[in-house]
Design an enzyme around this catalytic site. Structure first.
Site, mmCIF file in Angstrom:
data_model
loop_
_atom_site.group_PDB
_atom_site.id
_atom_site.type_symbol
_atom_site.label_atom_id
_atom_site.label_comp_id
_atom_site.label_asym_id
_atom_site.label_seq_id
_atom_site.Cartn_x
_atom_site.Cartn_y
_atom_site.Cartn_z
ATOM 1 N N GLU A 110 28.337 -35.691 -5.904
ATOM 2 C CA GLU A 110 27.450 -36.822 -5.651
ATOM 3 C C GLU A 110 28.231 -38.026 -5.172
ATOM 4 O O GLU A 110 29.396 -38.211 -5.520
ATOM 5 C CB GLU A 110 26.710 -37.199 -6.940
ATOM 6 C CG GLU A 110 25.683 -36.176 -7.329
ATOM 7 C CD GLU A 110 25.042 -36.497 -8.662
ATOM 8 O OE1 GLU A 110 23.882 -36.137 -8.830
ATOM 9 O OE2 GLU A 110 25.694 -37.095 -9.526
ATOM 10 N N CYS A 147 36.716 -34.111 -14.494
ATOM 11 C CA CYS A 147 37.932 -34.916 -14.669
ATOM 12 C C CYS A 147 38.707 -34.393 -15.868
ATOM 13 O O CYS A 147 38.110 -34.002 -16.871
ATOM 14 C CB CYS A 147 37.569 -36.383 -14.883
ATOM 15 S SG CYS A 147 39.015 -37.469 -15.001
ATOM 16 N N CYS A 154 32.660 -40.877 -21.097
ATOM 17 C CA CYS A 154 32.435 -40.606 -19.677
ATOM 18 C C CYS A 154 31.890 -39.198 -19.453
ATOM 19 O O CYS A 154 32.424 -38.219 -19.991
ATOM 20 C CB CYS A 154 33.761 -40.785 -18.936
ATOM 21 S SG CYS A 154 33.645 -40.313 -17.200
ATOM 22 N N CYS A 371 27.921 -45.961 -13.178
ATOM 23 C CA CYS A 371 29.299 -45.509 -13.409
ATOM 24 C C CYS A 371 29.355 -44.414 -14.464
ATOM 25 O O CYS A 371 28.707 -44.510 -15.486
ATOM 26 C CB CYS A 371 30.143 -46.652 -13.964
ATOM 27 S SG CYS A 371 30.430 -47.903 -12.777
HETATM 28 N N1 SAH Z 1 38.731 -42.121 -13.141
HETATM 29 C C1 SAH Z 1 38.712 -43.429 -12.637
HETATM 30 C C2 SAH Z 1 37.553 -43.699 -11.703
HETATM 31 C C3 SAH Z 1 36.234 -43.102 -12.027
HETATM 32 S S1 SAH Z 1 35.418 -43.773 -13.439
HETATM 33 C C4 SAH Z 1 38.735 -44.439 -13.773
HETATM 34 O O1 SAH Z 1 38.559 -44.045 -14.913
HETATM 35 O O2 SAH Z 1 38.969 -45.608 -13.490
HETATM 36 C C5 SAH Z 1 34.910 -45.377 -12.839
HETATM 37 C C6 SAH Z 1 34.684 -46.406 -13.936
HETATM 38 O O3 SAH Z 1 33.516 -46.069 -14.697
HETATM 39 C C7 SAH Z 1 35.834 -46.503 -14.923
HETATM 40 O O4 SAH Z 1 36.152 -47.849 -15.205
HETATM 41 C C8 SAH Z 1 35.229 -45.848 -16.158
HETATM 42 O O5 SAH Z 1 35.872 -46.257 -17.311
HETATM 43 C C9 SAH Z 1 33.800 -46.267 -16.067
HETATM 44 N N2 SAH Z 1 32.899 -45.462 -16.852
HETATM 45 C C10 SAH Z 1 32.925 -44.130 -17.049
HETATM 46 N N3 SAH Z 1 31.910 -43.740 -17.854
HETATM 47 C C11 SAH Z 1 31.229 -44.855 -18.169
HETATM 48 C C12 SAH Z 1 30.084 -45.114 -18.949
HETATM 49 N N4 SAH Z 1 29.438 -44.142 -19.577
HETATM 50 N N5 SAH Z 1 29.651 -46.387 -19.068
HETATM 51 C C13 SAH Z 1 30.315 -47.387 -18.433
HETATM 52 N N6 SAH Z 1 31.402 -47.203 -17.675
HETATM 53 C C14 SAH Z 1 31.856 -45.951 -17.550
HETATM 54 FE FE1 SF4 Z 2 38.061 -39.411 -15.783
HETATM 55 FE FE2 SF4 Z 2 35.853 -40.574 -16.612
HETATM 56 FE FE3 SF4 Z 2 38.167 -41.207 -17.740
HETATM 57 FE FE4 SF4 Z 2 37.651 -41.993 -15.212
HETATM 58 S S1 SF4 Z 2 36.576 -42.641 -17.064
HETATM 59 S S2 SF4 Z 2 39.547 -41.061 -16.022
HETATM 60 S S3 SF4 Z 2 36.443 -40.238 -14.500
HETATM 61 S S4 SF4 Z 2 37.185 -39.198 -17.833
#
Ligand code: SAH
Ligand code: SF4
Length: 396
Positions: A110, A147, A154, A371
């Protein structure tokens, strides 16, 4: 694979069948053109057709001779994805579900288009924090399916890593995104914040940046590309060296003490806060640029005023702006976002310490485009790992 192994893990297969043509640079196309008996300058033309004119298949490359188009078709050159489903949110956010041409539901990914008039302009030095009307669109793209980092809040982390995306698969998300735009919209920013940890897939991520910024193709300015990372220190250094600070860096911090951070981001065991700080300090920032610090607020875990003060202390000496992200709920994860009042108090505390702090609005949450939400319903190739997540949650 445990997250602590992740950074040293050899690049896993991308799962892409055939050659990654969309990830090729003009010189590679020139070599290929020569190998089929064509002059080298055809390489530039093919690259332009793919990345500037967005030709999805060789038949559309009208300035090329028939014989060359036939070679390209025989080689299987074309976009690796097609649009499967589009969902549109009430706020204008559009989520595109992409699938490979063989229709394999397990290989779907996606990507999200976000019109910018609804975005805080925290990345724009001229309008910092203001909202403005604009036809510009940001696109959030994925770098992996799932991931390996296992962050507890996440959805992608709960899936585990299924596979890396190839550079061409990363680039082709933007090609499909660009053809979906409605005039006069244009794609202005690209954020690697979809599924996956882009720096765990460093080689393909770096190659995708080279293709996207190449002046003969899309020619996107590197400063309009944001790489978001959970903090893989050696790979942040590699990014700094390879792109000399031109690429915008966002770091997912989420806690300013090692104990809390390790519980929610297992990668912190491998690269603790001291190492991360030193790494951010040496990131070669360009003039009038900064590092974005992402901080997901989770009720009772990292959202107290003491946490905000610890964060303010930790950030001292770094040139940063802070993005607070109230947690988006994730299925099977019993964590909550703090109340708006608590979010505001956290923001105030940091602002009083002299930082620019924005609270990220939830975008497209009615279509699960927020996110960390891009994974769960994207047909996981293997089941989520509720047991592993539950173990880590038990430590909180
Ligand atoms: N792996 C990278 C990029 C993808 S995640 C990273 O972790 O930075 C992108 C952003 O979304 C990151 O800051 C992550 O911490 C945030 N994120 C992931 N799951 C989330 C959630 N359930 N609620 C809010 N932010 C979240
Ligand atoms: Fe991976 Fe999600 Fe952690 Fe980003 S926030 S490093 S996508 S597990």
């Amino acid at each position: 694979m445990s997250p602590s192994d992740a950074a040293s893990e050899p690049v896993a297969p991308t799962g892409l069948e055939g050659v990654d043509y969309l990830g090729w640079l003009p010189e590679e196309w020139s070599a290929w053109a020569r190998s089929v008996g064509e002059p080298a300058y055809r390489g530039r033309q093919i690259f332009e057709w793919l990345h500037r004119h967005l030709a999805a298949e060789p038949a559309a490359m009208s300035s090329l001779p028939e014989s060359l188009r036939a070679h390209l078709t025989a080689a299987g050159v074309g976009w690796p994805w097609r649009l499967s489903v589009e969902s549109k949110s009430d706020d204008g956010t559009r989520k595109l579900l992409l699938e490979p041409h063989n229709g394999d539901p397990k290989a779907r990914i996606e990507t999200v288009l976000l019109p910018e008039q609804l975005v805080n302009f925290e990345d724009d030095p001229y309008t910092g924090g203001l909202r403005k009307e604009s036809d510009a669109v940001s696109q959030c793209i994925s770098s992996q399916v799932g991931c390996a980092m296992g962050c507890v809040f996440c959805a992608s982390g709960a899936l585990g890593l299924t596979r890396h995306l190839s550079a061409g698969e990363i680039v082709a998300q933007t090609s499909l995104g660009r053809v979906q735009l409605e005039a006069p919209q244009h794609l202005r920013r690209l954020v690697y914040m979809g599924m996956g940890e882009p720096l765990h897939n460093y080689e393909q991520t770096a190659r995708s940046i080279r293709v996207l910024t190449h002046p003969w193709g899309f020619a996107l300015g590197a400063r309009r590309i944001t790489i978001s990372t959970s903090g893989l220190v050696p790979k942040i250094d590699a990014l700094a060296q390879d792109f000399e600070g031109h690429v915008h860096l966002a770091v997912s911090l989420h806690a300013a003490d090692n104990e809390t951070r390790t519980k929610i981001l297992p990668i912190n065991q491998r690269y603790p806060l001291e190492d991360l700080y030193a790494c951010l300090k040496r990131y070669p920032l360009r003039r009038r640029r900064w590092i974005t610090i992402e901080y997901t607020l989770i009720e009772g875990i990292n959202d107290g005023l003491a946490d905000a003060r610890a964060l303010a202390r930790w950030l001292r000496g770094l040139c940063v702006k802070v993005n607070l992200i109230p947690l988006n709920p994730v299925d099977h994860v019993p964590l909550k976002a703090p109340s708006p009042a608590r979010v505001h108090a956290f923001q105030r505390q940091l602002m009083d310490a002299g930082y620019s702090v924005y609270v990220r609005k939830q975008r497209g949450d009615d279509i699960d485009a927020a996110c960390g939400q891009l994974a769960m319903r994207a047909a996981p190739a293997r089941p989520a790992r509720p047991a592993a997540t539950a173990r880590r949650l038990a430590l909180l």
